[in-house]
Design a protein around this motif. Sequence first.
Motif, mmCIF file in Angstrom:
data_model
loop_
_atom_site.group_PDB
_atom_site.id
_atom_site.type_symbol
_atom_site.label_atom_id
_atom_site.label_comp_id
_atom_site.label_asym_id
_atom_site.label_seq_id
_atom_site.Cartn_x
_atom_site.Cartn_y
_atom_site.Cartn_z
ATOM 1 N N TYR A 189 0.824 -1.216 0.000
ATOM 2 C CA TYR A 189 0.000 0.000 0.000
ATOM 3 C C TYR A 189 0.852 1.256 0.000
ATOM 4 O O TYR A 189 0.614 2.190 -0.775
ATOM 5 C CB TYR A 189 -0.927 -0.009 1.215
ATOM 6 N N ARG B 144 -5.659 2.992 3.801
ATOM 7 C CA ARG B 144 -5.120 1.657 4.031
ATOM 8 C C ARG B 144 -6.251 0.667 4.330
ATOM 9 O O ARG B 144 -6.241 -0.477 3.871
ATOM 10 C CB ARG B 144 -4.124 1.687 5.194
ATOM 11 N N PHE C 246 -8.010 -0.156 1.098
ATOM 12 C CA PHE C 246 -7.123 -0.642 0.041
ATOM 13 C C PHE C 246 -7.486 -2.067 -0.362
ATOM 14 O O PHE C 246 -7.564 -2.971 0.467
ATOM 15 C CB PHE C 246 -5.679 -0.588 0.537
#
Length: 393
Positions: free
Chosen positions: A14, A38, A41
Amino acid sequence: MSLLEIRQLTAQEYDVSLALAEYAFQYKLSPEEREKGRERFIPERIWGVFENGELLARLGLLPFQTYLQGKAFRMGGIGGVSTWPEKRRSGLVSGLLSRVLVHMKEQGCSLSFLHPFSISFYRKFGWEVLSDCKKYTISSEKFPAKTKVVGSVKRDVKDIILLDQIYQTFAQKYNGALVRDSAWWERGVLNKEIYSAVYFSEAGEPEGYTFYNIQNRELLVEEFIFLNKTAHQALWTFLANHDSMVNQAVVNRVPADDILPFMLQDPRCKQEYIPNGMARIVDASAFVREYPFQAPAAHVRININIEDSFAPWNDGWWSLDVSTDGTGRLVKSEQGTSSSGLVCDINTLTAMLIGYKRPKEMLTCGRLHGSEAEATALEQLIPRSTTALFDFF
């Protein structure tokens, strides 16, 4: 010698993916935004080119659906294409696009859209302009007339189910409009600071909405969706009531068939036509099987040579067969010359089948080759429609 690897990212990548995106698109997430990103993601939606484990280039491939002739088609939305500057112009993006085309074909996705930084760049790989949108700049003294209508307009409505009910009815009239699921409404539509207003009929039915903002005495209309004349009048009356606060309105991404300026007392407002989005048929045979042709009176067969060196499974001579119920299919043909049949590249075929351009237009400008009779036969099979794309990704 190092070898390049093209693959989907992992959850651990990421940060390197975000670093490249931030650099390429010149933005910076706050620590809080970074952590939210995040959590959201989805690594398999990001494809990268790696060299010795280092990420050199990336793109996102989003699983969308889009309306064509009122029918939902699976579509791969490509976005976030980026390369570190020292690695640009070395064929990395070409390799990524080639790989995701194969992936989309394997996944049964026959169509792909993107928003280009350069139309000419993506035309080389088979994508073609999807639609023309209009942009209006209307001074406040030329706003549409304020009209008293039945029903009411309510501000700050963010009910996704309600908004999508209006949007779906409107969007199905346009080839290329996204089918919005709740995740896209949250992530791609309502993820920014915008005002909203919804028109409700006298019976309480939602029949139109607008998303807008006000900055520096300018009314920025980001989306204007209506199901009938009354909703159109009510929403424009609502917007026109801001005339003491603004000097002008800028209305973005208006479908090409909109006639608002004609309806104004003074139609002399600034109007811009802007190419919007690009489309590509990924798998011509699969796409044609899904496509709802205009039903002919009798079975039609047209020989067509599709030129597509970037997706070679589409390349070559085909017989296009369309039955009397509008069902089509492409069958590989041994046709050896262009003396009988139509010839075009995948870009042109895409433009014609999505409804952006007509076969006779393409014949006239030299993008389609063959006889006028054959072009007319193809034209009669393709329903007339307007293309539009209201979303950016």
